[in-house]
Motif scaffolding. Structure first.
Motif, mmCIF file in Angstrom:
data_model
loop_
_atom_site.group_PDB
_atom_site.id
_atom_site.type_symbol
_atom_site.label_atom_id
_atom_site.label_comp_id
_atom_site.label_asym_id
_atom_site.label_seq_id
_atom_site.Cartn_x
_atom_site.Cartn_y
_atom_site.Cartn_z
ATOM 1 N N GLN A 190 0.853 -1.192 0.000
ATOM 2 C CA GLN A 190 0.000 0.000 0.000
ATOM 3 C C GLN A 190 0.889 1.241 0.000
ATOM 4 O O GLN A 190 1.857 1.317 0.749
ATOM 5 C CB GLN A 190 -0.921 0.001 1.215
ATOM 6 C CG GLN A 190 -2.022 1.034 1.166
ATOM 7 C CD GLN A 190 -3.113 0.752 2.186
ATOM 8 O OE1 GLN A 190 -2.847 0.257 3.274
ATOM 9 N NE2 GLN A 190 -4.355 1.059 1.835
ATOM 10 N N PHE A 191 0.539 2.188 -0.853
ATOM 11 C CA PHE A 191 1.283 3.441 -0.932
ATOM 12 C C PHE A 191 0.485 4.552 -0.253
ATOM 13 O O PHE A 191 -0.738 4.611 -0.362
ATOM 14 C CB PHE A 191 1.556 3.827 -2.383
ATOM 15 C CG PHE A 191 2.480 2.884 -3.098
ATOM 16 C CD1 PHE A 191 3.854 2.960 -2.913
ATOM 17 C CD2 PHE A 191 1.977 1.901 -3.945
ATOM 18 C CE1 PHE A 191 4.714 2.093 -3.565
ATOM 19 C CE2 PHE A 191 2.833 1.016 -4.600
ATOM 20 C CZ PHE A 191 4.199 1.110 -4.411
ATOM 21 N N VAL A 192 1.219 5.422 0.447
ATOM 22 C CA VAL A 192 0.599 6.551 1.132
ATOM 23 C C VAL A 192 1.107 7.830 0.463
ATOM 24 O O VAL A 192 2.312 8.017 0.296
ATOM 25 C CB VAL A 192 0.947 6.546 2.632
ATOM 26 C CG1 VAL A 192 0.253 7.703 3.345
ATOM 27 C CG2 VAL A 192 0.555 5.207 3.264
ATOM 28 N N TYR A 193 0.154 8.693 0.098
ATOM 29 C CA TYR A 193 0.470 9.933 -0.609
ATOM 30 C C TYR A 193 0.169 11.130 0.294
ATOM 31 O O TYR A 193 -0.892 11.163 0.938
ATOM 32 C CB TYR A 193 -0.383 10.055 -1.884
ATOM 33 C CG TYR A 193 -0.125 8.968 -2.898
ATOM 34 C CD1 TYR A 193 0.649 9.218 -4.028
ATOM 35 C CD2 TYR A 193 -0.664 7.690 -2.732
ATOM 36 C CE1 TYR A 193 0.877 8.223 -4.969
ATOM 37 C CE2 TYR A 193 -0.426 6.687 -3.667
ATOM 38 C CZ TYR A 193 0.342 6.963 -4.772
ATOM 39 O OH TYR A 193 0.577 5.973 -5.703
ATOM 40 N N PRO A 194 1.045 12.125 0.347
ATOM 41 C CA PRO A 194 0.785 13.302 1.183
ATOM 42 C C PRO A 194 -0.329 14.185 0.635
ATOM 43 O O PRO A 194 -0.856 15.037 1.349
ATOM 44 C CB PRO A 194 2.123 14.039 1.194
ATOM 45 C CG PRO A 194 2.798 13.617 -0.067
ATOM 46 C CD PRO A 194 2.365 12.201 -0.317
ATOM 47 N N GLY A 195 -0.692 13.993 -0.640
ATOM 48 C CA GLY A 195 -1.782 14.750 -1.270
ATOM 49 C C GLY A 195 -2.153 14.108 -2.585
ATOM 50 O O GLY A 195 -1.402 13.275 -3.121
ATOM 51 N N VAL A 196 -3.294 14.509 -3.125
ATOM 52 C CA VAL A 196 -3.817 13.862 -4.335
ATOM 53 C C VAL A 196 -2.893 14.044 -5.530
ATOM 54 O O VAL A 196 -2.715 13.137 -6.336
ATOM 55 C CB VAL A 196 -5.230 14.422 -4.654
ATOM 56 C CG1 VAL A 196 -5.750 13.862 -5.969
ATOM 57 C CG2 VAL A 196 -6.194 14.080 -3.527
ATOM 58 N N GLU A 197 -2.271 15.186 -5.649
ATOM 59 C CA GLU A 197 -1.429 15.466 -6.808
ATOM 60 C C GLU A 197 0.057 15.219 -6.534
ATOM 61 O O GLU A 197 0.906 15.631 -7.323
ATOM 62 C CB GLU A 197 -1.628 16.925 -7.252
ATOM 63 C CG GLU A 197 -3.042 17.273 -7.657
ATOM 64 C CD GLU A 197 -3.517 16.491 -8.879
ATOM 65 O OE1 GLU A 197 -2.666 16.154 -9.733
ATOM 66 O OE2 GLU A 197 -4.725 16.216 -8.967
ATOM 67 N N LYS A 198 0.363 14.558 -5.421
ATOM 68 C CA LYS A 198 1.766 14.376 -5.037
ATOM 69 C C LYS A 198 2.199 12.921 -5.162
ATOM 70 O O LYS A 198 1.368 12.017 -5.243
ATOM 71 C CB LYS A 198 1.972 14.869 -3.604
ATOM 72 C CG LYS A 198 1.702 16.368 -3.460
ATOM 73 C CD LYS A 198 1.955 16.861 -2.061
ATOM 74 C CE LYS A 198 1.701 18.362 -1.954
ATOM 75 N NZ LYS A 198 1.912 18.865 -0.582
ATOM 76 N N GLN A 199 3.526 12.713 -5.192
ATOM 77 C CA GLN A 199 4.063 11.370 -5.257
ATOM 78 C C GLN A 199 3.999 10.698 -3.894
ATOM 79 O O GLN A 199 4.050 11.362 -2.854
ATOM 80 C CB GLN A 199 5.518 11.401 -5.742
ATOM 81 C CG GLN A 199 5.674 11.866 -7.174
ATOM 82 C CD GLN A 199 7.108 11.720 -7.662
ATOM 83 O OE1 GLN A 199 7.965 11.183 -6.959
ATOM 84 N NE2 GLN A 199 7.367 12.189 -8.857
ATOM 85 N N ALA A 200 3.901 9.372 -3.901
ATOM 86 C CA ALA A 200 3.861 8.615 -2.651
ATOM 87 C C ALA A 200 5.129 8.869 -1.849
ATOM 88 O O ALA A 200 6.223 8.958 -2.402
ATOM 89 C CB ALA A 200 3.717 7.131 -2.956
ATOM 90 N N ASN A 201 4.979 8.979 -0.524
ATOM 91 C CA ASN A 201 6.158 9.179 0.341
ATOM 92 C C ASN A 201 6.274 8.110 1.429
ATOM 93 O O ASN A 201 7.244 8.106 2.185
ATOM 94 C CB ASN A 201 6.148 10.573 0.956
ATOM 95 C CG ASN A 201 4.972 10.808 1.892
ATOM 96 O OD1 ASN A 201 3.988 10.073 1.856
ATOM 97 N ND2 ASN A 201 5.063 11.831 2.720
ATOM 98 N N ILE A 202 5.296 7.214 1.528
ATOM 99 C CA ILE A 202 5.347 6.117 2.493
ATOM 100 C C ILE A 202 4.922 4.830 1.795
ATOM 101 O O ILE A 202 3.975 4.826 0.998
ATOM 102 C CB ILE A 202 4.429 6.384 3.709
ATOM 103 C CG1 ILE A 202 4.873 7.637 4.470
ATOM 104 C CG2 ILE A 202 4.399 5.177 4.647
ATOM 105 C CD1 ILE A 202 3.920 8.050 5.592
ATOM 106 N N LEU A 203 5.624 3.759 2.105
ATOM 107 C CA LEU A 203 5.322 2.430 1.569
ATOM 108 C C LEU A 203 5.035 1.486 2.729
ATOM 109 O O LEU A 203 5.791 1.433 3.692
ATOM 110 C CB LEU A 203 6.524 1.901 0.775
ATOM 111 C CG LEU A 203 6.542 0.402 0.465
ATOM 112 C CD1 LEU A 203 5.487 0.055 -0.582
ATOM 113 C CD2 LEU A 203 7.922 -0.044 -0.012
ATOM 114 N N LEU A 204 3.946 0.746 2.618
ATOM 115 C CA LEU A 204 3.633 -0.333 3.552
ATOM 116 C C LEU A 204 3.656 -1.640 2.773
ATOM 117 O O LEU A 204 3.063 -1.741 1.701
ATOM 118 C CB LEU A 204 2.242 -0.124 4.171
ATOM 119 C CG LEU A 204 2.095 1.127 5.030
ATOM 120 C CD1 LEU A 204 0.639 1.565 5.115
ATOM 121 C CD2 LEU A 204 2.658 0.891 6.429
#
Length: 239
Positions: A190-204
């Motif tokens: 699962q990828f976590v994005y800081p915002g809708v138009e931004k690149q993922a910054n956290i990986l689970l």
């Protein structure tokens, strides 16, 4: 300075933190909400527990016995105080040790589940270290790298046991390669994005020891609204 804070809204749990060290972060909230915890598990190991945020949250999600291990004495001290304050000594065993040494002393196939929020950054000639030894060890793969982590998981996990980690998306291939080398089959990401138009910054990512092939990519999580507030999806993890 040492302070006692609420651990979000988790059963009125409190956590000791030091304002000069890392406070527990969103990573520490996401991981215990991501990892698969079935009702039959008996023993969970959290590697690199810091001030015990993940073990504390895990107590709200499973009746399994949780072992937390932290190499840095300052963090261990805070975690131990938090466990004692919340009267959770019967649910959490907290150990001050290097997990590589700890793994040598423990029988193989001991744990049903392992969680880990490991150091994110490789060490190389271009590495820029923090002035603080504490922060350097927490951020950089000085005391524990991915290869060592998954070797330990291979030994300590029971057959079909699972390991879940939180990391950075740019390390995804490294993580999968080390999982595969150690007979751990990646099962969900699962990828976590800081915002809708931004690149993922956290990986689970979670894998199963000797699991069957078949990887699920879960729907993305967006952590923040445009005004900087947490999204409702993140807020539900705080309760």
């Amino acid at each position: 300075m040492e302070v006692l804070n609420d651990l979000l809204n988790y059963n009125n749990l409190k956590i000791y933190q030091n304002t000069e060290m890392f406070s527990f972060s969103l990573d520490s909230v996401l991981l215990p909400n991501f990892v698969t915890l079935n009702k039959n598990i008996k023993k969970v190991l959290d590697i690199g527990s810091g001030n015990a945020a993940i073990p504390l949250i895990l107590t709200t999600k499973t009746d399994a016995k949780i072992t937390g291990i932290e190499i840095q004495e300052e963090s261990y001290y805070l975690g131990k105080k938090s466990i004692e304050y919340n009267q959770l000594e019967d649910k959490i065993e907290f150990i001050n040790d290097d997990v590589k040494e700890y793994a040598k002393k423990i029988e193989s196939d001991t744990f049903d589940t392992i969680t880990c929020n490991p150091p994110y950054f490789k060490v190389n000639d271009k590495s820029r270290f923090n002035d603080s030894d504490y922060k350097t060890i927490a951020r950089h793969e000085i005391k524990l790298n991915l290869e060592e982590l998954f070797k330990i998981a291979k030994k300590l996990l029971k057959n079909n046991g699972n390991i879940a980690i939180v990391h950075r998306p740019e390390r995804l291939i490294d993580i999968i390669e080390e999982m595969k080398k150690n007979n751990i089959e990646p099962k969900k990401v699962q990828f976590v994005y800081p915002g809708v138009e931004k690149q993922a910054n956290i990986l689970l990512i979670e894998g199963i020891k000797n699991g069957k092939p078949g990887l699920k990519i879960l729907k993305p999580i967006y952590s923040h609204l445009e005004n900087g507030e947490y999204t409702d999806e993140i807020k539900k993890f705080f309760q």
